[in-house]
Design a protein around this motif. Structure first.
Motif, PDB file in Angstrom:
ATOM      1  N   VAL A  31       0.833  -1.198   0.000  1.00 43.00           N
ATOM      2  CA  VAL A  31       0.000   0.000   0.000  1.00 43.00           C
ATOM      3  C   VAL A  31       0.869   1.249   0.000  1.00 43.00           C
ATOM      4  O   VAL A  31       0.598   2.206  -0.731  1.00 43.00           O
ATOM      5  N   ARG A  32       1.942   1.261   0.783  1.00 41.06           N
ATOM      6  CA  ARG A  32       2.853   2.417   0.790  1.00 41.06           C
ATOM      7  C   ARG A  32       3.465   2.638  -0.590  1.00 41.06           C
ATOM      8  O   ARG A  32       3.588   3.768  -1.053  1.00 41.06           O
ATOM      9  N   ALA A  33       3.836   1.559  -1.261  1.00 43.14           N
ATOM     10  CA  ALA A  33       4.424   1.680  -2.602  1.00 43.14           C
ATOM     11  C   ALA A  33       3.401   2.265  -3.577  1.00 43.14           C
ATOM     12  O   ALA A  33       3.745   3.126  -4.399  1.00 43.14           O
ATOM     13  N   VAL A  34       2.162   1.840  -3.482  1.00 45.99           N
ATOM     14  CA  VAL A  34       1.112   2.380  -4.351  1.00 45.99           C
ATOM     15  C   VAL A  34       0.894   3.861  -4.051  1.00 45.99           C
ATOM     16  O   VAL A  34       0.795   4.686  -4.969  1.00 45.99           O
ATOM     17  N   GLU A  35       0.842   4.240  -2.789  1.00 42.54           N
ATOM     18  CA  GLU A  35       0.624   5.642  -2.433  1.00 42.54           C
ATOM     19  C   GLU A  35       1.798   6.512  -2.869  1.00 42.54           C
ATOM     20  O   GLU A  35       1.594   7.643  -3.317  1.00 42.54           O
ATOM     21  N   LYS A  36       3.015   6.001  -2.772  1.00 43.11           N
ATOM     22  CA  LYS A  36       4.169   6.759  -3.257  1.00 43.11           C
ATOM     23  C   LYS A  36       4.058   6.956  -4.771  1.00 43.11           C
ATOM     24  O   LYS A  36       4.330   8.037  -5.286  1.00 43.11           O
ATOM     25  N   HIS A  37       3.636   5.920  -5.477  1.00 41.77           N
ATOM     26  CA  HIS A  37       3.422   6.045  -6.918  1.00 41.77           C
ATOM     27  C   HIS A  37       2.340   7.089  -7.202  1.00 41.77           C
ATOM     28  O   HIS A  37       2.469   7.899  -8.120  1.00 41.77           O
ATOM     29  N   ARG A  40       2.903  10.937  -7.655  1.00 39.01           N
ATOM     30  CA  ARG A  40       3.252  11.512  -8.958  1.00 39.01           C
ATOM     31  C   ARG A  40       2.059  12.269  -9.538  1.00 39.01           C
ATOM     32  O   ARG A  40       2.231  13.321 -10.161  1.00 39.01           O
ATOM     33  N   ALA A  41       0.847  11.771  -9.319  1.00 44.23           N
ATOM     34  CA  ALA A  41      -0.350  12.477  -9.802  1.00 44.23           C
ATOM     35  C   ALA A  41      -0.480  13.834  -9.109  1.00 44.23           C
ATOM     36  O   ALA A  41      -0.863  14.825  -9.746  1.00 44.23           O
ATOM     37  N   THR A  42      -0.153  13.893  -7.836  1.00 45.26           N
ATOM     38  CA  THR A  42      -0.182  15.163  -7.113  1.00 45.26           C
ATOM     39  C   THR A  42       0.860  16.110  -7.694  1.00 45.26           C
ATOM     40  O   THR A  42       0.590  17.292  -7.902  1.00 45.26           O
ATOM     41  N   LEU A  43       2.044  15.587  -7.976  1.00 49.43           N
ATOM     42  CA  LEU A  43       3.096  16.396  -8.592  1.00 49.43           C
ATOM     43  C   LEU A  43       2.630  16.918  -9.954  1.00 49.43           C
ATOM     44  O   LEU A  43       2.751  18.111 -10.249  1.00 49.43           O
ATOM     45  N   GLU A  44       2.082  16.049 -10.778  1.00 48.89           N
ATOM     46  CA  GLU A  44       1.656  16.447 -12.124  1.00 48.89           C
ATOM     47  C   GLU A  44       0.529  17.476 -12.078  1.00 48.89           C
ATOM     48  O   GLU A  44       0.486  18.387 -12.902  1.00 48.89           O
ATOM     49  N   ALA A  45      -0.364  17.351 -11.111  1.00 47.57           N
ATOM     50  CA  ALA A  45      -1.467  18.311 -10.981  1.00 47.57           C
ATOM     51  C   ALA A  45      -0.963  19.697 -10.569  1.00 47.57           C
ATOM     52  O   ALA A  45      -1.672  20.692 -10.739  1.00 47.57           O
ATOM     53  N   ALA A 135      15.071  19.577  -5.499  1.00 47.08           N
ATOM     54  CA  ALA A 135      14.113  18.489  -5.310  1.00 47.08           C
ATOM     55  C   ALA A 135      12.712  19.031  -5.059  1.00 47.08           C
ATOM     56  O   ALA A 135      12.540  20.133  -4.541  1.00 47.08           O
ATOM     57  N   VAL A 136      11.740  18.221  -5.430  1.00 46.44           N
ATOM     58  CA  VAL A 136      10.345  18.470  -5.097  1.00 46.44           C
ATOM     59  C   VAL A 136       9.928  17.370  -4.139  1.00 46.44           C
ATOM     60  O   VAL A 136      10.059  16.185  -4.455  1.00 46.44           O
ATOM     61  N   VAL A 137       9.438  17.761  -2.968  1.00 47.47           N
ATOM     62  CA  VAL A 137       8.974  16.807  -1.971  1.00 47.47           C
ATOM     63  C   VAL A 137       7.455  16.891  -1.937  1.00 47.47           C
ATOM     64  O   VAL A 137       6.888  17.940  -1.626  1.00 47.47           O
ATOM     65  N   VAL A 138       6.812  15.791  -2.288  1.00 51.27           N
ATOM     66  CA  VAL A 138       5.353  15.701  -2.262  1.00 51.27           C
ATOM     67  C   VAL A 138       4.967  14.920  -1.014  1.00 51.27           C
ATOM     68  O   VAL A 138       5.467  13.813  -0.790  1.00 51.27           O
ATOM     69  N   ILE A 139       4.086  15.517  -0.212  1.00 51.91           N
ATOM     70  CA  ILE A 139       3.569  14.818   0.965  1.00 51.91           C
ATOM     71  C   ILE A 139       2.069  14.704   0.782  1.00 51.91           C
ATOM     72  O   ILE A 139       1.351  15.711   0.715  1.00 51.91           O
ATOM     73  N   ASP A 140       1.617  13.477   0.661  1.00 49.37           N
ATOM     74  CA  ASP A 140       0.221  13.191   0.359  1.00 49.37           C
ATOM     75  C   ASP A 140      -0.024  11.715   0.658  1.00 49.37           C
ATOM     76  O   ASP A 140       0.918  10.910   0.614  1.00 49.37           O
ATOM     77  N   ARG A 141      -1.237  11.365   0.957  1.00 46.49           N
ATOM     78  CA  ARG A 141      -1.631   9.949   1.094  1.00 46.49           C
ATOM     79  C   ARG A 141      -0.898   9.227   2.223  1.00 46.49           C
ATOM     80  O   ARG A 141      -0.693   8.032   2.179  1.00 46.49           O
TER      81      ARG A 141
END
Length: 149
Positions: A31-37, A40-45, A135-141
């Motif tokens: 689940v963590r691996a899926v959420e990390k993947h 990327r959608a958050t980054l792209e948005a 770097a871009v750090v995305v914190i989500d999910r």
């Protein structure tokens, strides 16, 4: 189901408050691996805002060792706490009222973010530490993911 080296299953069911609870470390890892993947959608948005902060870092003369770009889901347990530190008193409810996900974006001190990541996502902390460029750090999910700017 994966097994321990002695052949016993790693997943176990235990009773908590009279209810059965499945503890499955392999499922948690997946689940963590899926959420990390999905980060990327958050980054792209937020690609336009990331590009803005790449330019802003250059204008301010900030090096990759000094700053990172953060993209934070304010409704995420970790992202919300960090957003409150970086942007205290900001009205996030207005975004929720419009049906949007409140997202904080900006530049933050790299050392501060590096230390913070170490408190809840060692994998992201290690990835940031190894990155030499901006770097871009995305914190989500419930997780963090690190991307090159």
């Amino acid at each position: 189901m994966s097994e321990k080296s002695d052949g016993r299953p790693r997943a176990v069911v235990r009773m908590v408050g009279g209810k059965p609870v499945l503890d499955d470390p392999d499922a948690v890892t997946m689940v963590r691996a899926v959420e990390k993947h999905n980060c990327r959608a958050t980054l792209e948005a937020n690609a336009d805002r990331v590009a803005h902060f790449v330019r802003r870092a250059a204008e301010r003369g900030l090096s990759a060792s000094e700053a990172v770009i953060v993209v934070l889901n304010v409704d995420d347990v970790h992202g919300g706490q960090l957003a409150n530190v970086l942007m205290p008193g900001h009205d996030w409810q207005q975004f929720r009222d419009r049906g949007e996900i409140p997202t904080a974006r900006g530049l933050a001190p790299r050392n501060f973010i590096q230390d913070l990541l170490g408190t809840f996502d060692e994998e992201a902390a290690t990835k940031l530490q190894a990155m030499t460029g901006l770097a871009v750090v995305v914190i989500d999910r419930g997780v963090a993911e690190v991307f090159p700017a």
